[in-house]
Design a protein around this motif. Sequence first.
Motif, PDB file in Angstrom:
ATOM      1  N   ASN A  43       0.429  -1.617   0.112  1.00 38.94           N
ATOM      2  CA  ASN A  43       0.380   0.027   0.127  1.00 38.94           C
ATOM      3  C   ASN A  43       1.017   1.013   0.552  1.00 38.94           C
ATOM      4  O   ASN A  43       0.588   1.629  -0.796  1.00 38.94           O
ATOM      5  CB  ASN A  43      -0.831   0.278   1.259  1.00 38.94           C
ATOM      6  N   GLN A  44       2.299   0.937   1.077  1.00 41.47           N
ATOM      7  CA  GLN A  44       2.523   2.215   0.296  1.00 41.47           C
ATOM      8  C   GLN A  44       3.589   2.230  -0.197  1.00 41.47           C
ATOM      9  O   GLN A  44       3.800   4.527  -0.722  1.00 41.47           O
ATOM     10  CB  GLN A  44       4.287   2.069   1.887  1.00 41.47           C
ATOM     11  N   TYR A  45       4.220   1.391  -1.441  1.00 42.47           N
ATOM     12  CA  TYR A  45       4.461   1.635  -2.683  1.00 42.47           C
ATOM     13  C   TYR A  45       3.592   2.185  -3.036  1.00 42.47           C
ATOM     14  O   TYR A  45       3.378   3.233  -4.249  1.00 42.47           O
ATOM     15  CB  TYR A  45       4.937   0.020  -3.066  1.00 42.47           C
ATOM     16  N   GLU A  46       2.233   1.520  -3.562  1.00 50.72           N
ATOM     17  CA  GLU A  46       0.847   2.492  -4.420  1.00 50.72           C
ATOM     18  C   GLU A  46       1.006   4.144  -3.920  1.00 50.72           C
ATOM     19  O   GLU A  46       0.984   5.051  -4.968  1.00 50.72           O
ATOM     20  CB  GLU A  46      -0.374   1.813  -4.394  1.00 50.72           C
ATOM     21  N   GLU A  47       0.793   4.299  -2.706  1.00 44.48           N
ATOM     22  CA  GLU A  47       0.689   5.474  -2.487  1.00 44.48           C
ATOM     23  C   GLU A  47       2.055   6.357  -3.157  1.00 44.48           C
ATOM     24  O   GLU A  47       1.052   7.611  -3.042  1.00 44.48           O
ATOM     25  CB  GLU A  47       0.315   6.015  -0.204  1.00 44.48           C
ATOM     26  N   HIS A 108      13.852   5.894  -8.179  1.00 50.95           N
ATOM     27  CA  HIS A 108      13.766   4.596  -8.264  1.00 50.95           C
ATOM     28  C   HIS A 108      13.044   4.298  -6.891  1.00 50.95           C
ATOM     29  O   HIS A 108      13.732   4.185  -5.705  1.00 50.95           O
ATOM     30  CB  HIS A 108      15.084   4.264  -8.596  1.00 50.95           C
ATOM     31  N   ILE A 109      11.566   3.964  -6.850  1.00 51.65           N
ATOM     32  CA  ILE A 109      11.045   3.563  -5.833  1.00 51.65           C
ATOM     33  C   ILE A 109      10.805   1.679  -5.974  1.00 51.65           C
ATOM     34  O   ILE A 109      10.322   1.444  -6.846  1.00 51.65           O
ATOM     35  CB  ILE A 109       9.352   3.981  -5.475  1.00 51.65           C
ATOM     36  N   ARG A 110      11.887   1.019  -4.817  1.00 49.51           N
ATOM     37  CA  ARG A 110      12.118  -0.284  -4.800  1.00 49.51           C
ATOM     38  C   ARG A 110      10.967  -0.876  -4.170  1.00 49.51           C
ATOM     39  O   ARG A 110      11.567  -0.614  -2.619  1.00 49.51           O
ATOM     40  CB  ARG A 110      12.728  -0.284  -4.467  1.00 49.51           C
ATOM     41  N   TYR A 111      10.085  -1.826  -3.505  1.00 48.30           N
ATOM     42  CA  TYR A 111       9.418  -2.085  -3.037  1.00 48.30           C
ATOM     43  C   TYR A 111       9.907  -3.490  -2.697  1.00 48.30           C
ATOM     44  O   TYR A 111       9.520  -5.016  -3.778  1.00 48.30           O
ATOM     45  CB  TYR A 111       7.907  -2.179  -3.909  1.00 48.30           C
ATOM     46  N   TYR A 155      -2.848  10.629   0.124  1.00 50.76           N
ATOM     47  CA  TYR A 155      -1.734  10.124  -0.354  1.00 50.76           C
ATOM     48  C   TYR A 155      -0.806   9.425   0.820  1.00 50.76           C
ATOM     49  O   TYR A 155       0.287   8.441   0.235  1.00 50.76           O
ATOM     50  CB  TYR A 155      -1.611   9.761  -1.353  1.00 50.76           C
ATOM     51  N   GLY A 156      -0.862  10.210   2.137  1.00 49.64           N
ATOM     52  CA  GLY A 156      -0.175   9.927   3.172  1.00 49.64           C
ATOM     53  C   GLY A 156       0.596  10.666   3.937  1.00 49.64           C
ATOM     54  O   GLY A 156       1.511  10.099   4.081  1.00 49.64           O
ATOM     55  N   GLY A 157       1.003  11.359   2.290  1.00 44.40           N
ATOM     56  CA  GLY A 157       2.081  12.436   3.242  1.00 44.40           C
ATOM     57  C   GLY A 157       1.880  13.792   4.492  1.00 44.40           C
ATOM     58  O   GLY A 157       0.352  13.843   4.918  1.00 44.40           O
ATOM     59  N   SER A 170       7.262  12.220   2.508  1.00 48.31           N
ATOM     60  CA  SER A 170       6.330  11.251   1.799  1.00 48.31           C
ATOM     61  C   SER A 170       5.781  10.177   2.401  1.00 48.31           C
ATOM     62  O   SER A 170       6.115   9.849   3.683  1.00 48.31           O
ATOM     63  CB  SER A 170       7.561  10.650   0.529  1.00 48.31           C
ATOM     64  N   PRO A 171       5.130   9.841   1.989  1.00 44.75           N
ATOM     65  CA  PRO A 171       4.510   8.079   2.922  1.00 44.75           C
ATOM     66  C   PRO A 171       5.393   7.033   2.691  1.00 44.75           C
ATOM     67  O   PRO A 171       5.099   6.249   3.203  1.00 44.75           O
ATOM     68  CB  PRO A 171       3.388   7.785   1.294  1.00 44.75           C
ATOM     69  N   SER A 172       6.350   7.101   2.164  1.00 43.45           N
ATOM     70  CA  SER A 172       7.704   6.418   2.465  1.00 43.45           C
ATOM     71  C   SER A 172       8.821   6.802   3.564  1.00 43.45           C
ATOM     72  O   SER A 172       9.455   5.859   3.662  1.00 43.45           O
ATOM     73  CB  SER A 172       8.045   6.155   0.976  1.00 43.45           C
ATOM     74  N   GLY A 173       8.873   8.379   4.009  1.00 49.10           N
ATOM     75  CA  GLY A 173       9.734   8.432   4.527  1.00 49.10           C
ATOM     76  C   GLY A 173      10.077   8.938   4.263  1.00 49.10           C
ATOM     77  O   GLY A 173      11.229   9.805   4.934  1.00 49.10           O
ATOM     78  N   LEU A 174      10.756   9.599   2.130  1.00 57.08           N
ATOM     79  CA  LEU A 174      11.578  10.305   2.429  1.00 57.08           C
ATOM     80  C   LEU A 174      11.020  11.640   2.412  1.00 57.08           C
ATOM     81  O   LEU A 174       9.656  11.746   1.885  1.00 57.08           O
ATOM     82  CB  LEU A 174      11.536  10.271   0.721  1.00 57.08           C
TER      83      LEU A 174
END
Length: 326
Positions: A43-47, A108-111, A155-157, A170-174
């Motif tokens: 979900n975090q990847y898509e968000e 580059h987003i890597r899941y 989207y989780g920011g 960002s929703p991934s922590g960046l």
Amino acid sequence: LIIDASQYDKNQYAANAAVGTLPEFADTNAICHGLTIDVTDSNQYEETIEFFTKGFEGMKVLRERGGDGGGMVKDTWLGFGPETPNIPPEFELPVSSLSQYGGHSSLHIRYDPFATTPLYKRSSGAFNNEPAPGDSIAYLQLGVPQYRISQMVKYGGNVLDAYGWVNVVSPSGLPVRGIVGITADPMMFLAVNCVDVAKSEEFYAKLGFVRQEYPYARLNKGQGQFEPPRPPKSVYVAPSPNSMGILLLQNKNRKKAIVPNPVLRTLNVVYAPSGGNEANTSNNDSSPAVSLDPVVVDPSSVPISFIPVDYLEKEIKATALPMLSN
């Protein structure tokens, strides 16, 4: 580019070889190409993809890999235009826009579905207010025609502040800083917190990153209310004045250790190998012999990966979306 052999001896940079054919890169044999971040939740990847592509005007999906089926690593490359360091065949002056020109950096987003340790976990509730996991990365700066805070939040920011420009996790922590402005490549630079800016500058100098003029996205160059001036005591370095760079920021507390942000997998440097030799790949194109793992770590614990330019070109062709593959 000069590399300390004790730190990196797998490849040597060509002393007189340019990276690609773009005239902007004719004076350099390496460029800062962007960064790779890790996510450990689907979900975090898509968000994260939606956060960037809907929150920042012009950012789009450039390439994908591993999207079909489950149980495999998935990769998505985001950016504002072609990554190739060559002039795209469809680019035509004066008709084409800057977004159709080559030399753009990418995110580059890597899941990895097999990863078990969360790197960043958003707070519970309707809105995310969780800070970034670590303080090594101050922010990735984007200069865009428009950004949409509502989409970032949707989207989780985690919007930290938005007075003239926006600072958001960002929703991934960046951490990301968005500025409304116009730049050749909206992915401007990565700001890194340093215990000692001088030592960090010395480190990057060994990799060919030299002092460059600080980039601005607006004509008033930080003198207005919509873009901050260059931070005091900071140093901006890059392999070329026309590539993405690194902003070295002095940590306010020099005695406090920098905490690495675990979501940053690598800062990616693309280079021209010595002798013009192409990167070796295995018979299976999906299993490259080139290692993309970090080979050096800067004083702020930022991992750095080195990618041969011919390998990048092969990857672009192998992973480009159908509409971008011509």
